[in-house]
Design an enzyme around this catalytic site. Structure first.
Site, PDB file in Angstrom:
ATOM      1  N   ALA A  20       0.897  -1.088   0.195  1.00  0.00           N
ATOM      2  CA  ALA A  20       0.137  -0.054   0.116  1.00  0.00           C
ATOM      3  C   ALA A  20       0.860   1.143   0.011  1.00  0.00           C
ATOM      4  O   ALA A  20       0.695   2.130  -0.806  1.00  0.00           O
ATOM      5  CB  ALA A  20      -0.917  -0.095   1.324  1.00  0.00           C
ATOM      6  N   GLY A  23       2.174   1.284  -3.454  1.00  0.00           N
ATOM      7  CA  GLY A  23       1.267   1.850  -4.397  1.00  0.00           C
ATOM      8  C   GLY A  23       0.734   3.042  -4.302  1.00  0.00           C
ATOM      9  O   GLY A  23       0.252   3.757  -5.321  1.00  0.00           O
ATOM     10  N   ASP A  24       0.387   3.640  -3.093  1.00  0.00           N
ATOM     11  CA  ASP A  24       0.272   5.100  -2.807  1.00  0.00           C
ATOM     12  C   ASP A  24       1.505   6.159  -3.647  1.00  0.00           C
ATOM     13  O   ASP A  24       0.627   6.953  -4.489  1.00  0.00           O
ATOM     14  CB  ASP A  24       0.216   5.547  -1.232  1.00  0.00           C
ATOM     15  CG  ASP A  24       0.062   7.034  -0.893  1.00  0.00           C
ATOM     16  OD1 ASP A  24      -0.992   7.342  -1.454  1.00  0.00           O
ATOM     17  OD2 ASP A  24       0.833   7.527  -0.522  1.00  0.00           O
ATOM     18  N   ALA A  25       2.475   5.690  -3.810  1.00  0.00           N
ATOM     19  CA  ALA A  25       3.441   6.575  -4.350  1.00  0.00           C
ATOM     20  C   ALA A  25       3.385   6.277  -5.899  1.00  0.00           C
ATOM     21  O   ALA A  25       3.184   7.301  -6.647  1.00  0.00           O
ATOM     22  CB  ALA A  25       4.787   6.180  -4.032  1.00  0.00           C
ATOM     23  N   GLU A  28       0.074   8.055  -7.092  1.00  0.00           N
ATOM     24  CA  GLU A  28      -0.006   9.551  -7.098  1.00  0.00           C
ATOM     25  C   GLU A  28       1.036  10.039  -8.088  1.00  0.00           C
ATOM     26  O   GLU A  28       0.660  11.006  -9.058  1.00  0.00           O
ATOM     27  CB  GLU A  28       0.790  10.148  -5.916  1.00  0.00           C
ATOM     28  CG  GLU A  28       0.619  11.745  -5.903  1.00  0.00           C
ATOM     29  CD  GLU A  28       0.975  12.220  -4.537  1.00  0.00           C
ATOM     30  OE1 GLU A  28       1.160  13.593  -4.449  1.00  0.00           O
ATOM     31  OE2 GLU A  28       0.611  11.991  -3.657  1.00  0.00           O
TER      32      GLU A  28
END
Length: 129
Positions: A20, A23-25, A28
């Site tokens: 996660a 995945g966030d990076a 974005e």
């Protein structure tokens, strides 16, 4: 065992929380690259990107993508949902869980199947206006 199979073995052991985080990076960065053209003021970029990377938007995108996911991808989503602990208080725990599940899927696909990741990201139909 070859280098590639060792890499797969190691990434299979990564926690959903780490996936996660990654995945966030990745998500974005994907959203930011979608808004490069046409050139706009930086504040316009920022506001649009923030609106699409917030937990509520990620939760909605996961719901939109869910019918397209394979059973294995749904299992990754489930693992991401179950990995959330506490969460941010700005949003409900349910939205935070969905958002984390979305990020976990993105992180996993980034490492294991970038082509599939691109297919799914295109299905988001981000509003580029």
């Amino acid at each position: 065992m070859g280098v590639e199979s060792e890499k797969v073995g190691v990434t299979q052991q990564l926690s959903p929380s780490f996936l996660a985080y990654l995945g966030d990076a990745v998500y974005e960065l994907y959203v930011r690259t979608q808004y490069i053209f046409p050139p706009r003021r930086l504040a316009e970029y920022h506001n649009k990107v923030v609106s699409l990377v917030r937990a509520e938007s990620q939760a909605a995108f996961l719901s939109n993508l869910y019918p397209y996911l394979t059973e294995f991808e749904k299992e990754i989503v489930r693992r991401g949902r179950n990995a959330t602990a506490g969460g941010r208080r700005r949003v409900s725990p349910k939205i935070y869980q969905k958002s984390t599940s979305f990020e976990t899927l993105i992180g996993y696909l980034y490492l294991h199947n970038p082509q599939r990741l691109n297919q799914l990201l295109k299905k988001l139909n981000l509003d580029l206006t």
